[in-house]
Design an enzyme around this catalytic site. Structure first.
Site: not given
Ligand code: PGA
Length: 246
Positions: A8, A10, A93, A95, A164, A170, A208
Site C-alpha cells: 500500500n 499510500k 483503510h 486512514e 490492521e 505506521g 508495521s
Molecule cells: P504500515 O502501513 O506498514 O506503514 O504500518 C500498513 C497499512 O496502513 O496498510
C-alpha cells in the site's frame, strides 16, 4: 492457501520514483510461491498497468467510489479501475475511515462495487488503541466485518480481509504474532459462520509489518499474507517480506 503480499503505497511516489521502485521489485518476483500486488495512487494506475504488463505483480488501487457512475466529482468508479487492469482495491483503510469519514456501511458498499466489477476488495478492519485498551477489540472488528458480510452475502468468499490494528499502522509498533493470530481466529470463525467457502478467504495482517517481523507473523495459522505500507516503498524490504511468504 497461497499467501498474498500487497503493498500500500499510500500518497507516496512520482513517475520517476515508481519506475525505480518497480524496477527493483520486478526481478525478484518471477517465480514466487505467493501472490503479490502493489496498490498505487490512482493517478499512477496507467503507469502501473504499463510497467506491470505480463508480470506476476498485480495492480491494485487504494480506494474506489461507493457509487456506480455519474455526478460524483472527484470520485473514481470500479469500472474505471477495471479499465486499467486493476485486480485488487483496498477498501475501508483506517486512514479513509479516520480522515474521510467512511462508515461501515460505506465500506460495505465499496466492497460490493468492487466485487461487481470483478475486482477483489481488500477490506480493512481494526481497532484503535483506546478500543484495545477498553477491551473492545473483538466487538469492533466483528462489527466492521459484519457490515461487509451483511451486504455481500455469499460473494463474501471473493473478498480479502486485512486486519490492521490502527495503533500499529505506521508506528513501528507491530501486534505480536499471538495478538494478531487471536484476532484472525475470531475473524475466521465469523467468516465460517457466514460462508461455506470461508477457508479460502485470505486474512492479511497489516501494521508495521517489515522484513524482520514478517516471518513470525506469516507463520501463524490464520495469517494468510500482509498489507504492507512503509516497507513496500523499499524494494529490498518488500522482497524480503515476499520471500517470507513464499
Ligand atoms: P504500515 O502501513 O506498514 O506503514 O504500518 C500498513 C497499512 O496502513 O496498510
Amino acid at each position: 492457501m497461497k499467501k498474498l503480499i500487497a503493498g500500500n503505497w499510500k500518497m507516496n511516489g512520482s513517475l520517476a520514483a515508481n519506475a525505480a521502485l518497480l524496477q527493483g521489485i520486478l526481478p525478484g518476483v518471477t517465480a514466487q510461491a505467493c501472490d503479490v500486488a502493489v496498490c498505487v495512487p490512482a493517478v499512477y494506475l496507467a503507469q502501473g498497468q504499463a510497467l506491470l504488463a505480463d508480470s506476476p505483480l498485480a495492480l491494485g488501487a487504494q480506494d474506489l467510489s461507493a457509487r456506480e457512475s455519474g455526478a460524483y466529482t472527484g470520485e473514481i468508479s470500479a469500472a474505471m479501475l477495471r479499465d486499467f487492469g486493476v485486480r485488487y482495491a483496498i477498501v475501508g483503510h483506517s486512514e479513509r475511515r479516520q480522515y474521510h469519514g467512511e462508515t461501515d456501511a460505506v465500506v460495505a458498499e465499496k466492497a460490493q462495487r468492487a466485487l461487481a466489477a470483478g475486482i477483489t476488495p481488500i477490506v480493512c478492519i481494526g481497532e484503535t488503541l483506546a478500543e484495545r485498551e477498553a477491551g473492545s477489540t473483538e466487538d469492533v472488528v466483528k462489527r466492521q466485518l459484519a457490515a461487509v458480510i451483511h451486504l455481500n452475502g455469499h460473494c463474501i468468499s471473493e473478498i480479502v480481509v486485512a486486519y490492521e490494528p490502527v495503533w500499529a499502522i505506521g508506528t513501528g509498533k507491530t501486534a505480536t504474532p499471538e495478538q494478531a493470530q487471536a484476532v484472525h481466529a475470531v475473524l475466521r470463525a465469523q467468516l465460517q459462520a457466514a460462508s461455506t467457502q470461508a477457508d479460502r478467504i485470505r486474512i492479511l495482517y497489516g501494521g508495521s509489518m517489515n522484513a524482520t517481523n514478517a516471518a513470525s507473523l506469516l507463520a501463524q495459522a490464520d495469517i494468510d499474507g500482509g498489507l504492507i505500507g512503509g516497507a513496500s516503498l523499499k524494494a529490498a524490504d518488500f522482497l524480503s517480506i515476499i520471500d517470507a511468504a513464499s
